[in-house]
Scaffold this motif. Structure first.
Motif: not given
Length: 160
Positions: A133-160
């Protein structure tokens, strides 16, 4: 030799019972999972005799488990639709759906001033690598990087 074999057999049975009891009741609800394949049936109740509510036609769709009954999981998708899915067609490998309006930036590090490695479109499904928090590391089509938790769905409240 027979008493020794009985002890070994008893030990194995106890180990199996302990592991199955632990695995059935150790997970918190709610929690997130994802579809294992590109054809997953969601039903109106926990069993194959219940009618289909809908079919997920994409692999790695994130779903929130909101209830359990034996090997069935009541799941909810991003839009709030709920249905019962057999646990065998779900994976603990978590994913997320990009929900930002228009596009959002994926950064090389958690620093918002770091290099932009990708621009993500709304609706894209990515694998979750790490939540910090407040970021999540994602792997999107073999590209890795960090996005804001508020820009994705799939996290529980305490993870945001």
């Amino acid at each position: 030799m027979k008493p020794k074999m009985n002890k070994i057999l008893l030990y194995i049975v106890l180990l199996l019972l302990t592991n199955s009891a632990y695995s059935k009741h150790s997970d918190k609800i709610p929690r997130f999972v994802a579809t294992k394949s590109d054809h997953v049936n969601a039903r109106k109740g926990p069993g194959i005799t219940y009618p289909l509510s809908w079919v997920f036609v994409k692999k790695s769709v994130p779903l929130k488990i909101i209830s359990e009954f034996e090997d069935w999981r009541k799941v909810e998708d991003m839009k709030g639709y709920a249905g019962w899915v057999h646990s065998s067609v779900l994976t603990r490998n978590r994913s997320a759906i990009v929900t930002c309006q228009g596009q959002c930036n994926m950064h090389k590090s958690k620093n918002p001033g770091s290099k932009i490695v990708a621009i993500l479109q709304n609706g894209l499904i990515c694998n979750i690598s790490k939540v910090s928090s407040p970021y999540t590391r994602l792997v999107c089509k073999n590209i890795k990087g960090w996005v804001l938790n508020s820009d994705i769905w799939g996290l529980l409240g305490e993870e945001k």
